[in-house]
Enzyme design. Structure first.
Site, PDB file in Angstrom:
ATOM      1  CB  CYS A  78       4.312  -9.925 -33.754  1.00 17.16           C
ATOM      2  SG  CYS A  78       3.870  -8.229 -33.338  1.00 17.16           S
ATOM      3  CB  ILE A  79       0.141  -8.192 -37.566  1.00 19.76           C
ATOM      4  CG1 ILE A  79      -0.170  -7.594 -38.940  1.00 19.76           C
ATOM      5  CG2 ILE A  79      -0.471  -7.333 -36.465  1.00 19.76           C
ATOM      6  CD1 ILE A  79      -1.622  -7.750 -39.355  1.00 19.76           C
TER       7      ILE A  79
END
Lengths: 130, 106
Positions: A78-79
Site C-alpha cells: 500500500c503506497i
C-alpha cells in the site's frame, strides 16, 4: 481456488506474517493459487530493503521474495501506508525529493484499488494481523 | 468427509485468551454454521479447562479447531480440551475453502 492474502501485521516480533507465509505455501502446495498478497498498515515495514535481520532470525522479507520467485506471486505494498513509514521506491524518492529509495526490489507500491481488485478476482481473501 | 452445505463463516482468532474482550466480541458474533480456528497464541484457549468460562460463550455446535504447529511450538499438544480438533496447515487451507467467508480477529 484463487486466494488473496491481506497483511496487517504490525511488527516482525509477532508471528502473523510467518503464519501468512506458512498458509500461502500450504495453499500453493495443494494446487490453489494466489492472486495477490497485499501489505497494508504496519506490515509494510517488512518490505524495506534497508532492514538487517540478525543472522539467527528468520528474514521474512527474503521469504516473501522467495515466494515471488518460485510461484510468480503478485505482491503489492500500500503506497500511502508505505510512504508515511519511509518505505519508498525510486519514483517516490524523486517525487518527494528524498536522497534514497528503501523498498526492497521485488515489491511494488500501489494503491487500495489493487486490494479491491484482489477481492473482486479471488474466491477467498484471508487476513492476517496482530 | 465434510460437505460444503451450511458452512458459513470461519472465524480466525490469534490472540491469547487473556484478551477477553476480543473473545467476547468474536463469540457474540457467531451464527449457526460458523466455526472458529485458534491460531498462534490463541491456542492457549485450547488447553484443558482453563478458559471454559470464555469458551462457553460460543454455542456447543460451533466447531473449534486449533493449529497443530502452534500447539507444538508452545508444548501444548498433549493438553488439548476435548472440544478442539488439532489440525495441520493444509487443513486450515481446506477450511478456508469450505467456509464461504472468513473473519480475522486480532
Amino acid at each position: 481456488m484463487i486466494f488473496s492474502i491481506l497483511l496487517y501485521a504490525s511488527n516482525s516480533s509477532q508471528q502473523s506474517e510467518q503464519t501468512a507465509l506458512r498458509f500461502s505455501r500450504s495453499l500453493l502446495q495443494q494446487g490453489h493459487s494466489i492472486h495477490r498478497v497485499f501489505f497494508y498498515g504496519d506490515s509494510v515495514n517488512n518490505t524495506s530493503g534497508l532492514k538487517v535481520t540478525p543472522r539467527d532470525e528468520i528474514n521474512i522479507t527474503e521469504q516473501w521474495l522467495d515466494l515471488v520467485t518460485e510461484h510468480q506471486v503478485d505482491i503489492v505494498v500500500c503506497i500511502a501506508a508505505a510512504v508515511r513509514r519511509g518505505i519508498i521506491d525510486q519514483k517516490e524518492a524523486q517525487r518527494h525529493s528524498k536522497t534514497a529509495a528503501s523498498l526492497a526490489p521485488g515489491f511494488t507500491l500501489s494503491g487500495l484499488g489493487q486490494l479491491a481488485d484482489a477481492i473482486l478476482h479471488s474466491d477467498r481473501l484471508i487476513t492476517f494481523g496482530n | 468427509m465434510i460437505t460444503a452445505a451450511g458452512h458459513e463463516t470461519l472465524h480466525i482468532i490469534n490472540k491469547s485468551p487473556s484478551d477477553i474482550l476480543l473473545y467476547q466480541n468474536c463469540f457474540n458474533s457467531l451464527l449457526a454454521g460458523d466455526a472458529v480456528i485458534f491460531i498462534e497464541s490463541a491456542v492457549y484457549a485450547a488447553i484443558d479447562d482453563n478458559f471454559r468460562s470464555v469458551l462457553d460463550l460460543a454455542a456447543n455446535d460451533i466447531p473449534f479447531f486449533a493449529l497443530q504447529n502452534d500447539l507444538l511450538a508452545r508444548g501444548l499438544n498433549n493438553h488439548l480440551n476435548l472440544r478442539f480438533k488439532a489440525i495441520e496447515d493444509n487443513y486450515f487451507v481446506e477450511l478456508c475453502c469450505l467456509y464461504k467467508k472468513s473473519v480475522s480477529w486480532f
